[in-house]
Design a protein around this motif. Structure first.
Motif, PDB file in Angstrom:
ATOM      1  N   PRO A 353      53.119  51.969 110.771  1.00  0.00           N
ATOM      2  CA  PRO A 353      53.393  50.894 111.727  1.00  0.00           C
ATOM      3  C   PRO A 353      54.217  49.791 111.077  1.00  0.00           C
ATOM      4  O   PRO A 353      53.695  48.848 110.513  1.00  0.00           O
ATOM      5  CB  PRO A 353      51.986  50.392 112.089  1.00  0.00           C
ATOM      6  N   VAL A 354      55.530  49.933 111.155  1.00  0.00           N
ATOM      7  CA  VAL A 354      56.403  49.059 110.388  1.00  0.00           C
ATOM      8  C   VAL A 354      57.602  48.648 111.243  1.00  0.00           C
ATOM      9  O   VAL A 354      57.920  49.330 112.221  1.00  0.00           O
ATOM     10  CB  VAL A 354      56.848  49.799 109.101  1.00  0.00           C
ATOM     11  N   MET A 355      58.219  47.553 110.906  1.00  0.00           N
ATOM     12  CA  MET A 355      59.438  47.163 111.632  1.00  0.00           C
ATOM     13  C   MET A 355      60.631  47.204 110.699  1.00  0.00           C
ATOM     14  O   MET A 355      60.493  47.465 109.510  1.00  0.00           O
ATOM     15  CB  MET A 355      59.284  45.786 112.282  1.00  0.00           C
ATOM     16  N   ASN A 356      61.804  47.024 111.261  1.00  0.00           N
ATOM     17  CA  ASN A 356      63.046  46.945 110.487  1.00  0.00           C
ATOM     18  C   ASN A 356      63.313  48.161 109.616  1.00  0.00           C
ATOM     19  O   ASN A 356      63.594  48.030 108.421  1.00  0.00           O
ATOM     20  CB  ASN A 356      63.047  45.695 109.598  1.00  0.00           C
ATOM     21  N   GLY A 357      63.147  49.324 110.203  1.00  0.00           N
ATOM     22  CA  GLY A 357      63.541  50.539 109.489  1.00  0.00           C
ATOM     23  C   GLY A 357      62.814  50.758 108.192  1.00  0.00           C
ATOM     24  O   GLY A 357      63.364  51.309 107.245  1.00  0.00           O
ATOM     25  N   GLY A 358      61.578  50.336 108.128  1.00  0.00           N
ATOM     26  CA  GLY A 358      60.774  50.650 106.961  1.00  0.00           C
ATOM     27  C   GLY A 358      60.807  49.592 105.877  1.00  0.00           C
ATOM     28  O   GLY A 358      60.155  49.727 104.856  1.00  0.00           O
ATOM     29  N   THR A 359      61.563  48.511 106.067  1.00  0.00           N
ATOM     30  CA  THR A 359      61.520  47.469 105.049  1.00  0.00           C
ATOM     31  C   THR A 359      60.230  46.663 105.226  1.00  0.00           C
ATOM     32  O   THR A 359      59.510  46.832 106.202  1.00  0.00           O
ATOM     33  CB  THR A 359      62.729  46.519 105.173  1.00  0.00           C
ATOM     34  N   ARG A 360      59.971  45.774 104.305  1.00  0.00           N
ATOM     35  CA  ARG A 360      58.734  45.008 104.330  1.00  0.00           C
ATOM     36  C   ARG A 360      58.601  44.196 105.626  1.00  0.00           C
ATOM     37  O   ARG A 360      59.529  43.540 106.064  1.00  0.00           O
ATOM     38  CB  ARG A 360      58.729  44.058 103.130  1.00  0.00           C
ATOM     39  N   SER A 361      57.409  44.286 106.234  1.00  0.00           N
ATOM     40  CA  SER A 361      57.131  43.406 107.375  1.00  0.00           C
ATOM     41  C   SER A 361      55.670  43.007 107.302  1.00  0.00           C
ATOM     42  O   SER A 361      54.819  43.795 106.894  1.00  0.00           O
ATOM     43  CB  SER A 361      57.423  44.120 108.697  1.00  0.00           C
ATOM     44  N   ASP A 362      55.395  41.775 107.683  1.00  0.00           N
ATOM     45  CA  ASP A 362      54.015  41.310 107.636  1.00  0.00           C
ATOM     46  C   ASP A 362      53.267  41.747 108.880  1.00  0.00           C
ATOM     47  O   ASP A 362      53.856  41.908 109.952  1.00  0.00           O
ATOM     48  CB  ASP A 362      53.989  39.785 107.539  1.00  0.00           C
ATOM     49  N   PRO A 363      51.944  41.935 108.769  1.00  0.00           N
ATOM     50  CA  PRO A 363      51.165  42.289 109.954  1.00  0.00           C
ATOM     51  C   PRO A 363      51.104  41.135 110.953  1.00  0.00           C
ATOM     52  O   PRO A 363      51.440  39.996 110.618  1.00  0.00           O
ATOM     53  CB  PRO A 363      49.765  42.561 109.390  1.00  0.00           C
ATOM     54  N   LEU A 364      50.676  41.449 112.150  1.00  0.00           N
ATOM     55  CA  LEU A 364      50.415  40.434 113.172  1.00  0.00           C
ATOM     56  C   LEU A 364      48.918  40.430 113.419  1.00  0.00           C
ATOM     57  O   LEU A 364      48.348  41.458 113.824  1.00  0.00           O
ATOM     58  CB  LEU A 364      51.163  40.784 114.458  1.00  0.00           C
ATOM     59  N   VAL A 365      48.262  39.309 113.161  1.00  0.00           N
ATOM     60  CA  VAL A 365      46.804  39.234 113.281  1.00  0.00           C
ATOM     61  C   VAL A 365      46.446  37.921 113.966  1.00  0.00           C
ATOM     62  O   VAL A 365      46.661  36.842 113.403  1.00  0.00           O
ATOM     63  CB  VAL A 365      46.123  39.284 111.884  1.00  0.00           C
ATOM     64  N   GLY A 366      45.901  38.010 115.183  1.00  0.00           N
ATOM     65  CA  GLY A 366      45.441  36.790 115.844  1.00  0.00           C
ATOM     66  C   GLY A 366      45.780  36.758 117.314  1.00  0.00           C
ATOM     67  O   GLY A 366      46.185  37.768 117.906  1.00  0.00           O
ATOM     68  N   TYR A 367      45.619  35.575 117.898  1.00  0.00           N
ATOM     69  CA  TYR A 367      45.845  35.396 119.329  1.00  0.00           C
ATOM     70  C   TYR A 367      47.328  35.492 119.659  1.00  0.00           C
ATOM     71  O   TYR A 367      48.181  35.145 118.848  1.00  0.00           O
ATOM     72  CB  TYR A 367      45.313  34.037 119.793  1.00  0.00           C
ATOM     73  N   THR A 368      47.572  35.965 120.894  1.00  0.00           N
ATOM     74  CA  THR A 368      48.941  35.990 121.409  1.00  0.00           C
ATOM     75  C   THR A 368      49.062  34.809 122.378  1.00  0.00           C
ATOM     76  O   THR A 368      48.115  34.050 122.541  1.00  0.00           O
ATOM     77  CB  THR A 368      49.183  37.287 122.183  1.00  0.00           C
ATOM     78  N   GLY A 369      50.176  34.716 123.075  1.00  0.00           N
ATOM     79  CA  GLY A 369      50.306  33.672 124.086  1.00  0.00           C
ATOM     80  C   GLY A 369      49.437  33.932 125.307  1.00  0.00           C
ATOM     81  O   GLY A 369      49.204  33.036 126.106  1.00  0.00           O
ATOM     82  N   VAL A 370      48.954  35.168 125.465  1.00  0.00           N
ATOM     83  CA  VAL A 370      48.133  35.517 126.627  1.00  0.00           C
ATOM     84  C   VAL A 370      46.668  35.249 126.278  1.00  0.00           C
ATOM     85  O   VAL A 370      46.165  35.779 125.277  1.00  0.00           O
ATOM     86  CB  VAL A 370      48.317  37.010 126.993  1.00  0.00           C
ATOM     87  N   GLU A 371      46.007  34.454 127.100  1.00  0.00           N
ATOM     88  CA  GLU A 371      44.629  34.079 126.777  1.00  0.00           C
ATOM     89  C   GLU A 371      43.730  35.306 126.641  1.00  0.00           C
ATOM     90  O   GLU A 371      43.747  36.210 127.483  1.00  0.00           O
ATOM     91  CB  GLU A 371      44.075  33.170 127.876  1.00  0.00           C
ATOM     92  N   GLY A 372      42.954  35.365 125.582  1.00  0.00           N
ATOM     93  CA  GLY A 372      42.020  36.469 125.380  1.00  0.00           C
ATOM     94  C   GLY A 372      42.633  37.722 124.782  1.00  0.00           C
ATOM     95  O   GLY A 372      41.921  38.677 124.474  1.00  0.00           O
TER      96      GLY A 372
END
Ligand SMILES: Cc1cc2nc3c(=O)[nH]c(=O)nc-3n(C[C@H](O)[C@H](O)[C@H](O)COP(=O)(O)OP(=O)(O)OC[C@H]3O[C@@H](n4cnc5c(N)ncnc54)[C@H](O)[C@@H]3O)c2cc1C
Length: 417
Positions: A353-372
């Motif tokens: 689960p990676v972005m930018n063709g396999g280069t380094r990407s940080d995870p996404l952890v936490g709330y989004t703009g959608v409540e809950g």
């Protein structure tokens, strides 16, 4: 297990749904059900998994766990949490937790042709056996206990991390233990589903076996569907990378090393009385393999990724290329007697689960703009290592309203969504 759609929502209840039964979803369920404020009489936790637990990379990854992984704000914490989990729940026994050395190794094989004439330049047609030689240079650069490589093939070795900062787990075993521990504390698991609709008061899914639709109450939904997360939330950018791996069962235990290797296989350009290779060899090929010794005589080997086949839906339809697996086996078994004598027990592929063709990407952890709606995804090549910190962060967001174990920093999805 059970039918969670039978639950009725009422004021004060917290119905938490985790989509995805990989290491991130299962470890998150563990930390939610083990948070001091978790109360099974008012909180429900359900994992909805499209196929089976550990269906994706979490069931097929290597299992390296490192305090020097990235991103910095969770790597060290997660390393400590892995240690704690192993101490508390018998990880050494249950999921093969142990400390390991980690190093970079390069090796070269040039086939020797007894009559001086090339036999074949095709890697796939070269039969396994001991009719080739190394570069002709003997080496003593390997640590004394790294004794399962043919010394004459090894060109360099550099240890870059030791047992103070590096460990390993068996990812599939770890993931299934996390989900069992979460279930023992009240979580439910529903397998074989297709989540079709979601809004933060309810979620509807289809049971793939019966085609029956179920609707569940949901006050929080955590998307932990690894590389499939964009199918649920297209704003999450990902370009999943397929990677192949094999496992070998060896005749004996080998020492606890996780190795990043470059193995160069030369074409037949040497003769017995001319041991030095012609450099550069026009048709030699270098393959980069991660080779991880595991407990119980197992060795795991994976190669670099490819974009040949896009991520499939359904999630259990990942295609394995026999040729890619064979290239791994051919290369690894040419530089180690121990690996050569092993039995191939698994040939697999999975998506990073990676972005930018396999280069380094940080995870996404936490709330989004959608409540809950929360994200716990895009862990690239460090999802096994960073799963405990991710789960802990999500549990704190739900019960404490903020992350207290570390600085959430740039992992907060609201920075980009
Ligand atoms: C070859 C390889 C080796 C690796 N080695 C390491 C390593 O040594 N150390 C390390 O830290 N990391 C390693 N990684 C990375 C690590 O495996 C991943 O980062 C991690 O497994 C991601 O876990 P996940 O739970 O987010 O995703 P996944 O494991 O992909 O799980 C996602 C789950 O969601 C399910 N799903 C998808 N869509 C839906 C839906 N709509 N409804 C319900 N369920 C759904 C899928 O079926 C799947 O089970 C490796 C990766 C690869 C490819």
């Amino acid at each position: 297990m059970g039918d969670p759609s039978a639950q009725s929502g009422h004021v004060g209840r917290e119905d938490i749904i985790i989509i995805g039964g990989g290491i991130i979803g299962c470890t998150t369920a563990y930390y939610i059900t083990h948070h001091p404020r978790f109360n099974p009489s008012i909180h429900s936790v359900t994992i909805l998994e499209a196929a089976k637990i550990g269906n994706g990379a979490s069931g097929k990854a290597g299992g390296l766990v490192a305090s020097w992984a990235y991103p910095d704000n969770i790597a060290g914490l997660s390393f400590e949490l892995h240690n704690e989990l192993a101490q508390e729940h018998g990880g050494a026994e249950l999921w093969g937790y142990r400390r390991v050395h980690c190093g970079q190794l390069t090796a070269v094989r040039y086939p020797i042709v007894p009559d001086g004439k090339p036999k074949s330049t095709s890697l796939s047609t070269i039969a396994l056996g001991k009719w080739w030689s190394g570069s002709g240079k003997k080496t003593s650069m390997l640590p004394h206990d790294l004794n399962w490589f043919d010394v004459e093939a090894v060109q360099s070795y550099e240890e870059f991390a030791d047992t103070n900062s590096t460990a390993q787990v068996h990812p599939a075993h770890f993931t299934s233990c996390m989900v069992k521990l979460a279930e023992q504390s009240g979580a439910r698991v529903v397998l074989g589903i297709d989540s079709t609709q979601k809004k933060i008061v309810s979620l509807t899914y289809t049971d793939k076996a019966t085609s029956a639709k179920h609707t569940m109450q949901a006050s929080k939904i955590i998307l932990a569907a690894g590389p499939w997360t964009p199918t649920l939330m297209p704003q999450v950018q990902m370009s999943p990378l397929r990677a192949h791996s094999v496992t070998l069962k060896l005749k004996q235990q080998v020492s606890a090393y996780c190795l990043f290797t470059d193995i160069t296989l030369g074409a037949a350009t040497l003769s017995l009385d001319h041991a030095e290779p012609i450099d550069p060899l026009p048709s030699s090929k270098t393959i980069s393999l991660e080779i991880y010794a595991r407990p119980n005589n197992e060795v795991y080997i994976c190669s670099q990724g490819d974009f040949d086949i896009p991520l499939p839906r359904p999630t259990d339809a990942v295609e394995v290329s026999p040729q890619s697996c064979q290239e791994i086996i051919d290369a690894a078994t040419r530089v180690s007697d121990e690996l050569r004598d092993g039995l191939v027990t698994g040939r697999r592929a999975c998506y990073l689960p990676v972005m930018n063709g396999g280069t380094r990407s940080d995870p996404l952890v936490g709330y989004t703009g959608v409540e809950g709606l929360l994200l716990a995804t895009r862990h690239s090549c460090w999802g096994i290592s960073n799963a405990p910190a991710t789960g802990k962060m999500i549990s704190e967001l739900i019960f404490d309203g903020k992350v207290v174990c570390t600085d959430i920093g740039n992992l907060d999805p609201r920075n980009i969504l």
